[in-house]
Design an enzyme around this catalytic site. Structure first.
Site, mmCIF file in Angstrom:
data_model
loop_
_atom_site.group_PDB
_atom_site.id
_atom_site.type_symbol
_atom_site.label_atom_id
_atom_site.label_comp_id
_atom_site.label_asym_id
_atom_site.label_seq_id
_atom_site.Cartn_x
_atom_site.Cartn_y
_atom_site.Cartn_z
ATOM 1 C CD GLU A 157 -3.018 -1.099 0.415
ATOM 2 O OE1 GLU A 157 -3.157 -0.071 -0.281
ATOM 3 O OE2 GLU A 157 -3.780 -2.079 0.350
ATOM 4 C CG ASP B 202 -17.608 -9.648 -6.061
ATOM 5 O OD1 ASP B 202 -18.807 -9.372 -5.809
ATOM 6 O OD2 ASP B 202 -16.704 -9.575 -5.204
#
Length: 208
Positions: A122, A147
């Site tokens: 991240e 999805d």
């Protein structure tokens, strides 16, 4: 006279020796040069084969995910090029552990028994850090793409309109920027990376 003959024979012997030495040197240099050029040629051949295998693997990945991505675009107007490009970036062409073992192409987070904890990167406070997160598990890449489209349509738990700009975008560039602005990824260059992948592999052709 005999003395001159001996000198002549000596010069001839010396000349022959020199010729043999030169011949040996030439042969040695020829063998060395041949071996050197063979090594270069063989290395180039190996690199060419590796490049060709990599190209074929990438083409195969695109062909595997493109039909479902196009189906989602036809029904829900989520650009196929964006879906494919995200799958490429997020799953490293389907080779990441999350994609290859758990069929999650997009790094979509999850909770509960139908999820797995894995390490991820991240971009936080101006630098990349390695952290852990829980990610959804799917039965197939097709389910993962479905999805992903659902996420674009229904948004997040805290903001159901979070990805509305992605769905309503008039081209893949707008959609890419909308994904970044909506916080899909922490990478500050996410939109540009998506656009670069789309252009490099002509994924915009799948939007037609």
């Amino acid at each position: 006279m005999a003395k001159r003959r001996r000198k002549a024979k000596k010069r001839l012997s010396t000349t022959k020796t020199t010729v043999w030495i030169l011949a040996i040197i030439v042969i040695f240099l020829g063998v060395y040069a041949g071996h050197h050029f063979y090594r270069i040629w063989n290395q180039q051949r190996i690199e060419q084969q590796a490049w060709e295998q990599d190209r074929q693997a990438k083409e195969l990945f695109i062909k595997q995910v493109a039909p479902e991505a196009q189906a989602m675009q036809n029904t829900y107007h989520v650009y196929a090029s964006i879906t494919i490009a995200q799958a490429i970036l997020e799953s490293q062409w389907g080779t990441s552990k999350l994609a290859s073992q758990y069929h999650n192409l997009f790094g979509i987070k999850g909770t509960g028994p139908n999820s797995r904890e894995l390490t991820t990167k991240e971009y936080i406070n101006g630098k990349w850090i390695v952290t852990k997160g829980r990610f959804r598990v799917y039965d197939s890449w097709s389910d993962s793409i479905k999805d992903h489209t659902k996420l674009m349509l229904t948004g997040t738990d805290t903001n159901q309109q979070n990805y509305d700009r992605v769905v309503k975008a008039s081209n893949y560039r707008e959609a890419a920027q909308a994904l970044q602005d909506s916080g899909y990824a922490t990478d500050p260059d996410y939109a540009q990376k998506l656009i670069s992948v789309i252009k490099a592999y002509k994924l915009y052709n799948y939007d037609k």
